[in-house]
Design a protein around this motif. Structure first.
Motif, mmCIF file in Angstrom:
data_model
loop_
_atom_site.group_PDB
_atom_site.id
_atom_site.type_symbol
_atom_site.label_atom_id
_atom_site.label_comp_id
_atom_site.label_asym_id
_atom_site.label_seq_id
_atom_site.Cartn_x
_atom_site.Cartn_y
_atom_site.Cartn_z
ATOM 1 N N ASN A 79 17.515 40.099 47.024
ATOM 2 C CA ASN A 79 17.546 40.704 48.366
ATOM 3 C C ASN A 79 16.488 41.784 48.550
ATOM 4 N N SER A 80 15.460 41.787 47.680
ATOM 5 C CA SER A 80 14.318 42.670 47.898
ATOM 6 C C SER A 80 13.604 42.232 49.179
ATOM 7 N N ILE A 81 13.627 40.918 49.409
ATOM 8 C CA ILE A 81 13.143 40.330 50.651
ATOM 9 C C ILE A 81 14.203 39.339 51.115
ATOM 10 N N GLN A 82 14.268 39.101 52.405
ATOM 11 C CA GLN A 82 15.230 38.126 52.914
ATOM 12 C C GLN A 82 14.570 36.765 53.114
ATOM 13 N N VAL A 83 13.277 36.789 53.391
ATOM 14 C CA VAL A 83 12.516 35.558 53.593
ATOM 15 C C VAL A 83 11.253 35.634 52.749
ATOM 16 N N GLY A 84 10.910 34.532 52.100
ATOM 17 C CA GLY A 84 9.696 34.499 51.296
ATOM 18 C C GLY A 84 8.853 33.291 51.636
ATOM 19 N N GLY A 85 7.592 33.348 51.217
ATOM 20 C CA GLY A 85 6.686 32.226 51.435
ATOM 21 C C GLY A 85 6.304 31.569 50.124
ATOM 22 N N PRO A 86 7.243 30.895 49.460
ATOM 23 C CA PRO A 86 6.892 30.219 48.205
ATOM 24 C C PRO A 86 6.067 28.972 48.475
ATOM 25 N N THR A 87 5.257 28.583 47.530
ATOM 26 C CA THR A 87 4.593 27.301 47.653
ATOM 27 C C THR A 87 5.657 26.215 47.482
ATOM 28 N N SER A 88 5.319 25.015 47.913
ATOM 29 C CA SER A 88 6.267 23.902 47.791
ATOM 30 C C SER A 88 6.728 23.735 46.351
ATOM 31 N N THR A 89 5.794 23.868 45.424
ATOM 32 C CA THR A 89 6.117 23.638 44.016
ATOM 33 C C THR A 89 7.019 24.722 43.443
ATOM 34 N N VAL A 90 6.747 25.970 43.774
ATOM 35 C CA VAL A 90 7.582 27.076 43.303
ATOM 36 C C VAL A 90 8.996 26.933 43.855
ATOM 37 N N PHE A 91 9.091 26.596 45.122
ATOM 38 C CA PHE A 91 10.402 26.416 45.765
ATOM 39 C C PHE A 91 11.200 25.299 45.089
ATOM 40 N N LEU A 92 10.560 24.154 44.916
ATOM 41 C CA LEU A 92 11.260 23.007 44.348
ATOM 42 C C LEU A 92 11.699 23.256 42.912
ATOM 43 N N GLN A 93 10.862 23.917 42.139
ATOM 44 C CA GLN A 93 11.237 24.202 40.759
ATOM 45 C C GLN A 93 12.372 25.224 40.698
ATOM 46 N N ALA A 94 12.370 26.167 41.630
ATOM 47 C CA ALA A 94 13.443 27.166 41.672
ATOM 48 C C ALA A 94 14.776 26.501 42.008
ATOM 49 N N VAL A 95 14.758 25.613 42.990
ATOM 50 C CA VAL A 95 15.982 24.900 43.367
ATOM 51 C C VAL A 95 16.447 23.997 42.223
ATOM 52 N N ASP A 96 15.497 23.344 41.593
ATOM 53 C CA ASP A 96 15.816 22.479 40.453
ATOM 54 C C ASP A 96 16.439 23.295 39.320
ATOM 55 N N GLY A 97 16.052 24.547 39.218
ATOM 56 C CA GLY A 97 16.585 25.423 38.183
ATOM 57 C C GLY A 97 17.924 26.047 38.533
ATOM 58 N N GLY A 98 18.443 25.715 39.711
ATOM 59 C CA GLY A 98 19.772 26.185 40.084
ATOM 60 C C GLY A 98 19.819 27.291 41.113
ATOM 61 N N LEU A 99 18.669 27.742 41.614
ATOM 62 C CA LEU A 99 18.667 28.788 42.632
ATOM 63 C C LEU A 99 18.965 28.168 43.997
#
Length: 315
Positions: A79-99
């Motif tokens: 919650n340091s930020i509410q919205v972020g601009g991750p790249t597609s790859t960073v986002f997908l890997q984060a979700v794949d990791g359980g976030l």
């Protein structure tokens, strides 16, 4: 008794009216911190802040610079930020990791102009004539497994070069010139305006325009949030999307306004930013837009699960 009740009702009515009058503006201005790296990909958010578009839509927004894109998911969940601009790859890997993250709006997409702006920039003394010349080289990427890194690996594979033969390290955009100049790395994966800036400084040259060779039109960066936050703030997300769509039209049509906002946020010289067209803003993001990235990342063994694109973008 009736007079007492009437007086009480009037008192409550006045009190409620005063409460609404005092708190209305505060409730209307939802506070959001948006975190992005120092590139033009979040230009729609930059313009929406500078042109008062977020405020017009009832949002109080500030932008926070994030050094490395791969740090954005953690910043969102803390919650340091509410919205972020991750790249597609960073986002997908984060979700794949359980976030539990979800995309809420599009930011930038690849197109012929932005693809040409992507480059592997090599320091003086290093000669790159073909892809295999990167074998054994130390290459800096602004986020391992982030957009530029994954694209470069995809390019290497298509050119018959084993990615493991290249030594990748993380290097932030602002420090690339100094690290190239000092010989800390042999090359960096970067984009404009950094390519032009380093070329003009005489510290190296372009070794490969790998983005142009791949020629894709998929999302680069999009705006993401914690799913819990997005689902609890549906009205805020709607306003955010409307503001981003309005600002995206300015980014794509008004070079001066876009350049001013990009230069202000990235701390790059205005004349340099103006010399480089911003990445194309595309506020509309559909689940199927992420399919190619999932295929590429799966082929690179970056994903452990089978992601459902329908769950990745907020309805």
């Amino acid at each position: 008794m009736r007079e007492t009740l009437t007086g009480l009702a009037l008192g409550l009515g006045v009190g409620l009216g005063l409460f609404v009058a005092l708190t209305g503006p505060a409730l209307a201005q939802a506070k959001i911190q948006i975190g992005c790296t120092a590139t033009s990909d979040c230009a729609s958010a930059m313009v929406a802040v500078d042109e008062g578009i977020f405020k017009k839509h009832g949002l109080d927004v500030e932008m926070t610079p994030i050094a490395i894109n791969s740090n954005i998911p953690a910043a969102i969940l803390s919650n340091s930020i509410q919205v972020g601009g991750p790249t597609s790859t960073v986002f997908l890997q984060a979700v794949d990791g359980g976030l539990d993250l979800v995309a809420i709006a599009g930011a930038s997409v690849m197109n012929p102009t932005s693809n040409t702006a992507i480059a592997a920039f090599v320091r003086n003394g290093i000669t790159i004539n073909e892809p295999k010349d990167f074998v054994g080289k130390k290459v800096g990427a602004p986020g391992l497994n982030a957009f530029l890194h994954v694209l470069f690996v995809k390019w290497l594979v298509e050119k018959g070069v084993a990615p493991k033969s290249v030594n990748f390290v993380e290097v932030t955009f602002p420090t690339m010139a100094d690290i190239i100049k000092s010989g800390g790395v042999d090359a960096v994966l970067t984009a404009e305006p950094f390519v032009t800036r380093m070329t003009n400084a005489g510290i190296g040259s372009v070794g490969a325009r790998y983005g142009a060779e791949l020629g894709r039109t998929d999302p680069i960066i999009f705006y993401a949030a914690a799913r819990d936050w997005a689902e609890k703030n549906v009205a805020t997300v709607k306003k955010f999307r409307e503001a981003i769509a309005e600002a995206a039209a300015i980014v794509n049509s008004d070079r001066d306004k876009a350049s001013n906002s990009i230069a202000k946020f990235t701390k790059q010289p205005l004349e340099l930013v103006k010399a480089t067209p911003p990445n194309q803003s595309e506020p509309n993001l559909k689940p199927e837009n992420l399919a190619w990235w999932i295929d590429v990342m799966s082929s690179q063994k970056m994903l452990q699960s089978k992601l459902d694109t329908a769950k990745l973008v907020l309805n």
